[in-house]
Design an enzyme around this catalytic site. Structure first.
Site: not given
Length: 321
Positions: A193, A195, A250, A261
């Site tokens: 996607h 941002d 990303h 993570r």
């Protein structure tokens, strides 16, 4: 779990991401170049205290360690939202759980405390310290970009984040390790996607997973660095620079190693009523590539779309050659 599978993957960590020391006066030229060529860069000597970063990570890990039934209570319209695997309401899934909070920390504190009690007060204090420092850094970067582009006034971008009505949000993501019983080495934690906001500021723990797409469509893996920040150009900044800066695609990929993570992202957004269009001082006789829209209009459209959709496509103009 098929919807989590990685179709195109890369395993080599990419070391060519622009690294910019924003404490140096000549970094504005490097910032502009990075926004034009990558839409993504890493900053060091950023001025955000390391303890702010580590303190918030501890709070995030503690929150995500709570029982699911407790975490699911973290829902308050317009202030914060907990989610698990389902990303949005349009069928996107990922191997992730997350907490989204408004950057209006006073409102978030009151609402969060009503659910989690005294522990939430400490969480809110740590969150407020971190967000305030990161917003200041983001504004400094935007003002350096304005200098590099020779835009006046130099706060034409940063004032949108500092506005009392700024629609900025903060997100904590937790990507648990993939169980070996799953049968797959890599799963999509958060699908590809861009941002929609102006600028995104990412910090994570020392666990890999972030990937960005280059202009040729190849995906590259970004080495983690828990003491630095990664900056994404958002869709709104791409429009405001008339396409000169590129909003980077990303995603996050999760593997079956033992490490989780944890990432923290500040999304710097303008007020809902702000009109998004190319800045006149950058046009110099050029045609606008985009139709004007308000941030509210674009935000509403973005959240009605799938993650991988080209959200700006609806607002692009057909310019005669």
């Amino acid at each position: 779990m098929e919807q989590f599978s990685v179709n195109k993957n890369c395993s080599t960590l990419y070391t060519g991401v622009p690294l910019i020391d924003i404490s140096k006066p000549d970094s504005k030229t490097l910032l502009v170049k990075a926004c034009e060529e990558f839409g993504f860069f890493k900053v060091i000597n950023h001025g955000v205290p390391i303890e702010y970063m580590s303190n918030l990570e501890v709070k995030a890990v503690n929150f995500f360690s709570l029982p699911l039934s407790v975490k699911q209570k973290a829902v308050s319209p317009h202030f914060f939202e907990y989610g698990n695997k389902m990303i949005g309401s349009n069928g996107d899934f990922g191997w992730v759980e997350y907490l989204i909070l408004t950057t209006n920390t006073e409102s978030s504190r009151r609402n969060f405390s009503s659910i989690f009690g005294e522990a939430a007060e400490n969480f809110s204090r740590v969150l407020n310290e971190y967000v305030s420092a990161v917003r200041k850094m983001a504004c400094e970067i935007l003002e350096m970009l304005a200098d590099g582009l020779k835009i006046e006034p130099r706060n034409v971008l940063s004032k949108l984040l500092m506005d009392d009505q700024s629609d900025s949000i903060f997100r904590l993501n937790h990507y648990p390790p993939v169980p070996e019983s799953n049968g797959k080495k890599n799963l999509i934690g958060f699908g590809e996607h861009t941002d929609p906001q102006i600028l995104s500021v990412l910090r994570s723990n020392n666990t890999s997973g972030l990937q960005i797409s280059l202009k040729d469509g190849d995906w590259i893996s970004i080495p983690p660095d828990q003491n630095s920040f990664f900056i994404n150009v958002g869709d709104s900044l791409q429009v405001m620079t008339n396409g000169r800066f590129k909003s980077v695609r990303h995603r996050v990929v999760v593997n079956n190693k033992k490490e989780s993570r944890v990432s923290m992202i500040y999304f710097g957004g303008p007020p809902l009523s702000e009109k998004i269009a190319p800045l006149p001082s950058l046009m110099k006789g050029e045609d606008s590539l985009y139709k004007e829209f308000t941030w509210f209009e674009y935000k509403r459209y973005a959240f009605q779309s799938r993650l991988a959709d080209n959200r700006l496509g609806l607002f692009e103009k057909i310019v005669a050659s």
